[in-house]
Write an enzyme that holds these catalytic residues in place. Structure first.
Site, PDB file in Angstrom:
ATOM      1  CG  ASP A 179      -7.524  -3.071   1.472  1.00 39.00           C
ATOM      2  OD1 ASP A 179      -6.511  -2.404   1.235  1.00 39.00           O
ATOM      3  OD2 ASP A 179      -8.646  -2.781   1.030  1.00 39.00           O
ATOM      4  CG  LEU A 180      -8.781  -8.796   3.544  1.00 41.03           C
ATOM      5  CD1 LEU A 180      -9.494 -10.021   2.978  1.00 41.03           C
ATOM      6  CD2 LEU A 180      -9.576  -8.211   4.700  1.00 41.03           C
TER       7      LEU A 180
END
Length: 421
Positions: free
Chosen positions: A191-192
């Site tokens: 996600d990051l």
């Protein structure tokens, strides 16, 4: 871009700093939820963009329920998790399945420079609000789509979470104890990483749009993003046929470069170059230890598996075992790569973190102060704003519809009564 007067008026709604950020005047429509997407648009907001977060009135971003929660008497709790990824944003509610909701989003897009969404590919098209349609509304729009597998390819329609990206991007297979099962990286790295690549893509596309008036699609896949974090794995396989396996805390070929126990915990020590190895022997070793081991003075010799396991690693373990993390850092931290392995409480209290303003306080009225991570991007002319707050659900709907889109108070009430906002 919006003018300074309107920008200042809008951002004052959320108590935001409307100072001259690097992206001041850039308007971002944030149609995202959870982390991959919200973090991307939050970084843009930190850099000065006016970010308008769009949530469904009956089904807002469900991370609003994620712990930890800020509590206050007589009111709903507020999620610290949500706040951490949605600061500096203005909040509106809008049902994109309603015909008038679609019209309202298009009116927002007409005023915007960027739209960020992280739905499964095809979702926005089924709503009639995909890239092709919104490009008709605003030809200069930068449309950023973050998804598990991207907008093309045989997996494009698959649902995905962060773990999906870690699994299919190769990272999971490489991580874990040597000889043991693969272990996921202990944070939502897929996600990051997708969020960070999303920011890079948006900035490049905005620059192009400013020069040419032409927007474009920014297509970022979590799987793609994770693959780029696998260091030398791809070239090791494509050139030598090596499939990396879990190595625990060791590096695949650089040694010593791993975790070592000490008196009160663990340290990372990376004294693998000839320069750092000589300095380390002089600091920690017995007198003459470097000269007494001429066969360990080159990196090639120390990288040998057997030599490292039988001679180098035991030597380093002996150096460190009777000293604390603080003692080791005091002795050598300024001279060689040696760092205590710190838990998050130690990190939050770390003087370097404080000096870099990396834990910041944001004041939530009635709830008190929330401490979150700051911005790692340091700009000396237009510093990021890292102390903003996240909006309540739909907090700025009426004001934005009135001031930015030109709806009358009566029209806003009609939309609210119909469940559109």
């Amino acid at each position: 871009m919006i003018d300074d007067e309107l920008r200042a008026r809008l951002e004052s709604l959320g108590g935001l700093d409307a100072g001259p950020g690097s992206l001041a005047g850039v308007v971002v429509i944030d149609v995202t939820r959870v982390v991959a997407g919200p973090y991307c648009s939050m970084i843009l907001a930190d850099l000065g963009a006016t970010v308008i977060k769009v949530e469904h009135p009956d089904d807002p971003d469900y991370t609003r329920t994620f712990p930890p929660m800020l509590e206050r008497d007589g009111a709903d709790a507020f999620s610290g998790f949500f706040a951490q990824y949605n600061r500096n944003k203005l909040g509106v509610t809008l049902n994109l399945r309603h015909p008038e909701g679609k019209v309202a989003l298009e009116r927002l897009v007409a005023q915007a420079d960027v739209l960020v969404e992280n739905f499964r590919p095809g979702t926005m098209d089924r709503l009639g609000l995909g890239h092709e349609r919104l490009r008709e509304v605003n030809p200069r729009l930068v449309y950023a789509a973050l998804s598990g597998y991207g907008q093309s390819g045989p997996y494009r329609g698959r649902p995905a979470y962060d773990n999906s990206a870690q699994a299919t991007g190769g990272l999971w297979s490489m991580n874990g104890p040597a000889g043991g099962p693969p272990t996921r990286v202990g944070t939502i790295i897929g996600d990051l990483a997708a969020s960070l690549y999303g920011v890079i893509g948006v900035l490049a596309a905005v620059r192009h749009a400013e020069r040419t008036g032409e927007g474009q699609l920014v297509d970022v896949s979590q799987q793609d993003s994770v693959l780029t974090l696998t260091e030398n794995a791809v070239v090791s396989y494509t050139t030598e046929g090596i499939v990396p396996e879990p190595l625990g805390n060791q590096h695949p070929f650089v040694r010593p470069y791993e975790l070592f126990a000490c008196q009160d915990g663990f340290v990372f020590f990376g004294g693998y170059t000839d320069k750092f190895w000589k300095i380390s022997c002089e600091i920690f070793g017995a007198p003459g230890e470097f000269d007494d081991n001429p066969d360990l003075q080159t990196m090639g010799a120390r990288f040998d598996d057997a030599v490292y396991a039988e001679r180098v690693k035991p030597m380093v373990e002996r150096w460190f075992s009777g000293r604390t993390k603080a003692e080791l850092e005091a002795l050598a931290g300024d001279l060689v790569p040696l760092s205590g392995v710190k838990d998050i409480a130690e990190v939050v209290a770390d003087p370097q973190i404080a000096a870099r303003d990396m834990v910041v306080d944001a004041e939530y009225a009635g709830y008190g102060s929330l401490r979150t991570f700051g911005s790692p991007v340091k700009l000396d002319r237009t510093p990021p704003r890292a102390r903003g707050i996240a909006p309540d659900t739909g907090e700025h709907t009426a004001a934005i519809f009135r001031d930015l889109l030109g709806y009358t108070p009566e029209e806003i009430e009609e939309l609210r009564a119909a469940g559109t906002i």
